[in-house]
Design a protein around this motif. Structure first.
Motif, short mmCIF file in Angstrom:
data_model
loop_
_atom_site.label_atom_id
_atom_site.label_comp_id
_atom_site.label_asym_id
_atom_site.label_seq_id
_atom_site.Cartn_x
_atom_site.Cartn_y
_atom_site.Cartn_z
N ARG A 85 0.82 -1.20 0.00
CA ARG A 85 0.00 0.00 0.00
C ARG A 85 0.86 1.26 0.00
NH1 ARG A 85 -5.09 0.47 3.76
NH2 ARG A 85 -5.73 -1.09 2.25
N ASN A 86 1.72 1.43 1.01
CA ASN A 86 2.58 2.62 1.02
C ASN A 86 4.07 2.27 0.99
OD1 ASN A 86 2.75 1.73 3.64
ND2 ASN A 86 2.36 3.71 4.57
N TYR A 87 4.39 0.98 0.90
CA TYR A 87 5.77 0.57 0.62
C TYR A 87 5.72 -0.79 -0.08
CZ TYR A 87 6.69 -3.19 3.98
OH TYR A 87 6.71 -4.39 4.65
N PHE A 88 6.80 -1.08 -0.82
CA PHE A 88 6.88 -2.32 -1.57
C PHE A 88 8.22 -2.97 -1.29
CE2 PHE A 88 3.97 0.51 -3.55
CZ PHE A 88 2.91 -0.29 -3.93
N HIS A 89 8.20 -4.25 -1.00
CA HIS A 89 9.42 -5.00 -0.71
C HIS A 89 9.83 -5.75 -1.98
CE1 HIS A 89 12.34 -6.88 1.90
NE2 HIS A 89 12.08 -8.00 1.28
N VAL A 90 11.01 -5.43 -2.49
CA VAL A 90 11.54 -6.07 -3.69
C VAL A 90 12.86 -6.71 -3.31
CG1 VAL A 90 12.30 -5.70 -6.06
CG2 VAL A 90 10.47 -4.28 -5.12
N THR A 91 12.91 -8.01 -3.36
CA THR A 91 14.03 -8.84 -2.90
C THR A 91 14.46 -8.37 -1.51
OG1 THR A 91 15.72 -7.58 -4.11
CG2 THR A 91 14.79 -9.51 -5.20
N LYS A 92 15.56 -7.65 -1.40
CA LYS A 92 16.04 -7.20 -0.09
C LYS A 92 15.84 -5.70 0.11
CE LYS A 92 20.68 -6.79 -1.92
NZ LYS A 92 22.04 -7.26 -1.87
N PHE A 93 15.12 -5.05 -0.77
CA PHE A 93 14.94 -3.60 -0.71
C PHE A 93 13.49 -3.24 -0.36
CE2 PHE A 93 18.16 -4.31 -4.09
CZ PHE A 93 19.26 -3.83 -3.39
N ASP A 94 13.34 -2.15 0.37
CA ASP A 94 12.03 -1.57 0.64
C ASP A 94 11.97 -0.24 -0.08
OD1 ASP A 94 11.20 -3.60 2.45
OD2 ASP A 94 12.43 -2.69 4.01
N ILE A 95 10.94 -0.05 -0.92
CA ILE A 95 10.81 1.21 -1.65
C ILE A 95 9.45 1.83 -1.36
CG2 ILE A 95 12.44 0.57 -3.46
CD1 ILE A 95 10.14 -0.01 -5.31
N CYS A 96 9.43 3.15 -1.30
CA CYS A 96 8.20 3.89 -1.00
C CYS A 96 7.28 3.89 -2.22
CB CYS A 96 8.51 5.31 -0.55
SG CYS A 96 9.25 6.37 -1.82
N LYS A 145 7.55 5.67 -9.85
CA LYS A 145 8.60 6.09 -10.78
C LYS A 145 9.21 4.87 -11.48
CE LYS A 145 9.78 10.24 -8.22
NZ LYS A 145 10.74 10.86 -7.30
N LEU A 146 9.39 3.79 -10.73
CA LEU A 146 9.90 2.55 -11.30
C LEU A 146 8.97 2.05 -12.40
CD1 LEU A 146 11.69 -0.03 -11.36
CD2 LEU A 146 10.23 -0.91 -9.53
N GLU A 147 7.69 2.04 -12.14
CA GLU A 147 6.72 1.60 -13.15
C GLU A 147 6.80 2.48 -14.40
OE1 GLU A 147 4.70 -1.13 -13.07
OE2 GLU A 147 5.70 -1.66 -11.20
N ASP A 148 6.96 3.79 -14.21
CA ASP A 148 7.08 4.70 -15.35
C ASP A 148 8.35 4.45 -16.16
OD1 ASP A 148 4.68 5.89 -14.65
OD2 ASP A 148 5.63 7.60 -13.63
N VAL A 149 9.43 4.06 -15.48
CA VAL A 149 10.70 3.82 -16.16
C VAL A 149 10.67 2.53 -16.98
CG1 VAL A 149 13.11 3.19 -15.73
CG2 VAL A 149 12.12 5.16 -14.56
N ILE A 150 10.09 1.47 -16.44
CA ILE A 150 10.15 0.19 -17.14
C ILE A 150 8.98 -0.03 -18.10
CG2 ILE A 150 11.53 -0.89 -15.35
CD1 ILE A 150 9.08 -2.40 -14.42
N ALA A 181 18.69 1.68 -9.06
CA ALA A 181 18.15 2.89 -8.44
C ALA A 181 18.67 3.06 -7.02
CB ALA A 181 16.63 2.85 -8.43
N VAL A 182 18.83 1.97 -6.31
CA VAL A 182 19.36 2.04 -4.94
C VAL A 182 20.80 2.54 -4.98
CG1 VAL A 182 20.07 0.65 -2.95
CG2 VAL A 182 17.80 0.32 -3.96
N GLN A 183 21.58 2.08 -5.95
CA GLN A 183 22.98 2.53 -6.07
C GLN A 183 23.05 4.02 -6.39
OE1 GLN A 183 24.70 -0.01 -9.03
NE2 GLN A 183 25.07 -1.68 -7.58
N ARG A 184 22.19 4.48 -7.30
CA ARG A 184 22.19 5.89 -7.72
C ARG A 184 21.47 6.80 -6.74
NH1 ARG A 184 19.94 5.16 -13.65
NH2 ARG A 184 18.60 3.94 -12.35
N GLY A 185 20.49 6.27 -6.02
CA GLY A 185 19.70 7.07 -5.11
C GLY A 185 18.50 7.73 -5.77
N LYS A 186 18.15 7.28 -6.97
CA LYS A 186 16.98 7.81 -7.68
C LYS A 186 16.67 6.93 -8.88
CE LYS A 186 19.55 10.88 -10.68
NZ LYS A 186 19.71 12.18 -11.23
N PHE A 187 15.48 7.12 -9.45
CA PHE A 187 15.12 6.40 -10.67
C PHE A 187 15.37 7.27 -11.85
CE2 PHE A 187 12.70 3.65 -7.88
CZ PHE A 187 13.01 2.43 -8.41
#
Length: 74
Positions: free
Chosen positions: A20-31, A37-42, A68-74
């Protein structure tokens, strides 16, 4: 009360609810904002892939989050 921090942008998420307000992807938590933004990029890459493969999509999704985690943005 549990608080999470987005692994991409560093934003704090109070009272997180998965999916709902966060998503867990493998070992990462994204808001939610970074997830949108990820959906818009891919999305353009998904539309051009033929034939579509869920394995390919999963790899694209996870790789995009990792970059994105390495860069700090999408």
């Amino acid at each position: 009360m549990k608080t999470l921090t987005c692994d991409v942008c560093g934003k704090k998420m109070d009272a997180p609810v998965s999916g709902r307000n966060y998503f867990h992807v493998t070992k990462f938590d994204i808001c939610e904002d970074c997830h949108n933004k990820l959906e818009d990029v891919i999305k353009p890459q998904i539309r051009t892939k033929q034939p579509f493969s869920y394995d390919w999509y999963e790899n694209l999704y996870v790789d995009s989050v990792g970059k994105a985690v390495q860069r700090g943005k999408f």
